[in-house]
Motif scaffolding. Structure first.
Motif, short mmCIF file in Angstrom:
data_model
loop_
_atom_site.label_atom_id
_atom_site.label_comp_id
_atom_site.label_asym_id
_atom_site.label_seq_id
_atom_site.Cartn_x
_atom_site.Cartn_y
_atom_site.Cartn_z
N TYR A 34 30.08 -4.11 19.76
CA TYR A 34 28.80 -4.73 20.11
C TYR A 34 27.66 -3.95 19.45
O TYR A 34 27.70 -2.74 19.36
N LEU A 66 21.34 -11.91 34.21
CA LEU A 66 22.17 -11.13 33.29
C LEU A 66 21.38 -9.95 32.71
O LEU A 66 21.91 -8.84 32.55
N THR A 119 21.41 -7.34 35.30
CA THR A 119 22.73 -6.68 35.32
C THR A 119 22.77 -5.56 34.28
O THR A 119 23.25 -4.46 34.54
N ALA A 164 23.03 -1.52 34.84
CA ALA A 164 24.13 -0.77 34.24
C ALA A 164 23.62 0.46 33.49
O ALA A 164 24.26 1.51 33.50
N THR A 168 31.04 -0.59 29.34
CA THR A 168 30.21 -0.89 30.52
C THR A 168 29.73 -2.34 30.47
O THR A 168 29.76 -3.07 31.47
N MET A 169 29.29 -2.75 29.29
CA MET A 169 28.80 -4.12 29.15
C MET A 169 29.94 -5.13 29.28
O MET A 169 29.77 -6.19 29.87
N LYS A 170 31.07 -4.79 28.72
CA LYS A 170 32.25 -5.66 28.85
C LYS A 170 32.61 -5.85 30.33
O LYS A 170 32.80 -6.98 30.79
N ALA A 226 30.68 -5.48 32.91
CA ALA A 226 29.62 -6.19 33.62
C ALA A 226 29.75 -7.70 33.44
O ALA A 226 29.50 -8.48 34.35
N LEU A 227 30.15 -8.12 32.24
CA LEU A 227 30.23 -9.55 31.95
C LEU A 227 31.60 -10.13 32.27
O LEU A 227 31.73 -11.33 32.53
#
Lengths: 493, 493
Positions: A209, A463, A466, A470, B466-468, B470-471
């Motif tokens: 990402y 989102l 969120t 995080a 972390t983002m993975k 969260a989603l």
């Protein structure tokens, strides 16, 4: 101290610790014992606590001036442990109160981090610290035949970290695209003090990402940008500036289409302003002159071309001039004879916001709207405010027509809630109904954090919250900015 | 069923539910009862379970072919509730196994979502469903005088959703920049079935975090892209293609600098390939011819210019030709006489990857490296493999020199672990030491998920995870792709 878990009303409203003398001591330690870079005297702190327009006024007790990423990291680590709210600050040239405190946040100013780390002619990129002023970076890369793909009215004061954090648009977006493409890498100090090293100078990197995108345009709510790697294209060898007077906004749109076709790849800016804007500039700024004296027009367009061959560029511009004159799209036009004249033409557009500041109070709106209908809102708002306030208010429209970006400004002697109520939420509702954006390039800051829903639906805001939680579980990074208070578990200010 | 919490070894390795007949029934329901769009027969499923190179072979039992976003949403909602792993699939033209199953993931193919929703000439943008093939969109916008700012060898098969999900680079990046700037909006179905509507066509929108950036280049691990809004600039009126033969890679780099200066804003592609690449194309693809017969060279460069004035473009190209010939930078060169000839020149570069496929097995590496030193790796690898494998392997170098992007390919008759071990991790370590990227444009997929650390440090990977989480808290979206298994709580495949 009002801790995050405290239950009195004040604490719920402001769930952060009050800064104590011992915190200031801790900041001095974080800065290697240099007490001169931890400001606590009211007269020193004041200018960091208010924005340049004098519209957003906070009450910070401490300003920290780190010189290195490590110092920023130590400061953030302390604030994270102590639940102290922080506002990162660049050149303090923002327009939505994103870089100034809302209450007593600790100001972390990047102004002492102004090293240009590297300039690479072969790769066409530069790496600099966050506090480097845009104009300084431009001068440094110009000396090597390159240019920064970003130009703003505030270039003499705005800092690169702030430009990235606000995803600044400006005058060259039409040519070079947004910072989301131009920024190649970032270094960011996260809310917990961790340093995220994403400084690369590669054009292409699809390894996971693209985390740097999170921090571009986050307005300091997810971390402190400390270094920026940015692409620096070849400086154009030939730049031309022309200014046109037109009868109507429809003509401005008609001319834009012609410019896209006839000037093509050398069209680098297409900016417009209305009669009211010009009148204000001429009245407020000494040394400015009517560019088309004796031929007053309702609208003006500044076109810039940038290319690699002066002869070709001039030929294209001449062909364009012939068409717009012979087809009577313009009333008249003038081409910058030399650099000084070109600068004078640009100034009329670029310094409108300075003229507005001199004129008193100003309500500023920065909207993306369908280009062809963009100016309708200026007319509608003028009609709406005139019966209420008469000549007390002036409504000005200008902006980046080539990018569909209108700067709508309401100028008056002093801030007045009655005027604000007459403008908001009217302007936001109008923009929502056009499926536009209530912030094209200025960001949301504190001014529009609660207005995000006019451009983003509830799921998107959820989102975003969120992601905020995080990265910043205690919400200490630039609170009350960008996201609605409720979305991140704060009560209203 | 091996639930997420089950404790047997198999479940830990693959913590997703096994797909049952009742799940296929649920998918039929989600698709409004249309059983023809839920494939379960082995012969129907097979082609979705393997990539086009035949390198990545999964064992899916079910392929779902939704026609609408709502259907995708219902399918994902079911998979989320049942903890069923899903792989979204576009044109299946990827090179790193990102779009095919690793085991028995449900394949959600977007191939039936191929509506072009809107094309807006005034704003210069288009909105389409994810399954629209790149070449179809190009044809549609060409008919209105515009172009898609993306071009790939796989354009006849790759889909827009896949292009966005892989942040495809391709042949026009030099001119139009990356998709991170060109994509204006997205619609995404999240892992839990929620639909995130970020479809806007504004050039500028700074209202909160730019969520669409999360999904650009996420290779389907954060959600299913279902709609794409993309900017479509004016199609150039004049396009020229020239091919040059050169003695060394150093000459290619020298010529690139001259091209940047002399061709400036009309330079739209700068691609190179080596002798080995040309030999392979000539051997494998009928109808191809040596572009400079009788003058064999070690390197070839294809230059494309795109502009708005044919006369100016030709003048610039002629000036460029004069310089590179008189300064003996090139051995020889040829300019495309007409569209057909230009196409033939482009073909030599564009179809190398097809020639490689015909030649047998291929190990593909897609690296960002400092341009001037880029080709060194090809030489080093050739020297490394020759003593081990002799003429059994061929090492080819080609790619987007203007973007610092090398495609390094090792061609052999059949896949052989000994060859792979001789290449990896050697190539990755070399790239890391050059501070390059182990995936410039292809993505990580399953091929390089475990190699991300060569380009990103532990903190960055942790933040991605972390983002993975969260989603996609259950990790059902395209498991084992992009991120290392351990980082998202999976054991190795």
């Amino acid at each position: 101290m009002g801790g995050a878990g405290a239950s009195d009303a004040r604490a719920r409203q402001w769930p952060f610790s009050v800064v104590r003398a011992s915190d200031a001591d801790a900041f001095v330690d974080a800065l290697g014992g240099d007490a001169t870079r931890v400001l606590t005297r009211a007269e020193d702190v004041k200018k960091y606590s208010v924005d340049w327009m004098g519209k957003y006024v906070g009450a910070s007790a401490v300003v920290v001036l780190p010189r290195t990423t490590e110092e920023v990291s130590k400061v953030m680590r302390h604030c994270h442990a102590r639940r102290i709210a922080v506002v990162p600050q660049g050149g303090n040239t923002g327009l939505v109160g994103g870089g100034t405190p809302t209450r007593d946040e600790v100001v972390v100013s990047l102004e002492r981090m102004r090293d240009i780390v590297s300039i690479d002619e072969d790769a066409g990129c530069a790496v600099c610290e966050a506090g480097v002023v845009l104009e300084e970076l431009e001068s440094a890369v110009r000396a090597r035949g390159m240019t920064v793909p970003l130009d703003l009215g505030a270039k003499g004061k705005c800092q690169m970290g702030g430009c990235v954090s606000t995803n600044a648009g400006g005058l060259r977006l039409l040519r070079y695209g947004s910072l989301r493409g131009s920024v190649l890498g970032l270094e960011v100090v996260l809310p917990n003090g961790d340093v995220l090293d994403l400084v690369r100078t590669l054009r292409k990197d699809n390894t996971g990402y693209d985390l740097k995108q999170l921090f571009i345009g986050a307005e300091g709510t997810l971390g402190v940008v400390t270094k920026v790697a940015i692409s620096t294209p070849r400086a154009p060898r030939s730049v031309n500036v022309a200014l046109f007077g037109l009868e109507s906004f429809a003509k401005c749109v008609e001319m834009l289409k012609l410019a896209r076709g006839l000037l093509g790849e050398i069209l680098s800016a297409y900016e417009f302003f209305d009669r009211e804007s010009l009148d204000l500039v001429l009245a407020q700024l000494s040394g400015t002159r009517d560019p088309l004296p004796g031929k007053p027009c309702e609208f003006y367009v500044v076109i810039e071309t940038s290319g690699s061959d002066a002869k070709h560029d001039t030929a294209k511009l001449d062909a364009f001039l012939n068409v717009v004159k012979s087809q009577r799209i313009v009333v008249d036009g003038v081409v910058g004879r030399d650099e000084k004249h070109a600068f004078a033409l640009w100034t009329l557009r670029e310094r409108i916001s300075v003229a507005l500041k001199y004129a008193g109070a100003v309500y500023k709106y920065d909207l993306s709207l369908p280009t062809a209908r963009m100016y309708n809102l200026v007319v509608v708002l003028r009609d709406r405010l005139r019966p209420m306030f008469g000549s007390r208010v002036k409504v000005l429209g200008y902006g980046h027509a080539g990018d569909g970006n209108l700067h709508l400004n309401v100028s008056c002697a002093e801030y007045d809630d009655a005027i604000e109520r007459a403008i908001e939420p009217f302007v936001y509702e109008y923009t929502r109904d056009e499926r536009g954006s209530v912030s094209a390039e200025h960001g949301l800051g504190v001014m529009k954090a609660e207005e995000i829903h006019y451009s983003k639906d509830a799921k998107a805001v959820e989102l975003m919250a969120t992601m905020k939680r995080a990265l910043d579980p205690f919400g200490i990074m630039n609170p009350y900015k960008v996201l609605p208070a409720a979305a991140v578990g704060l009560s209203k200010l």
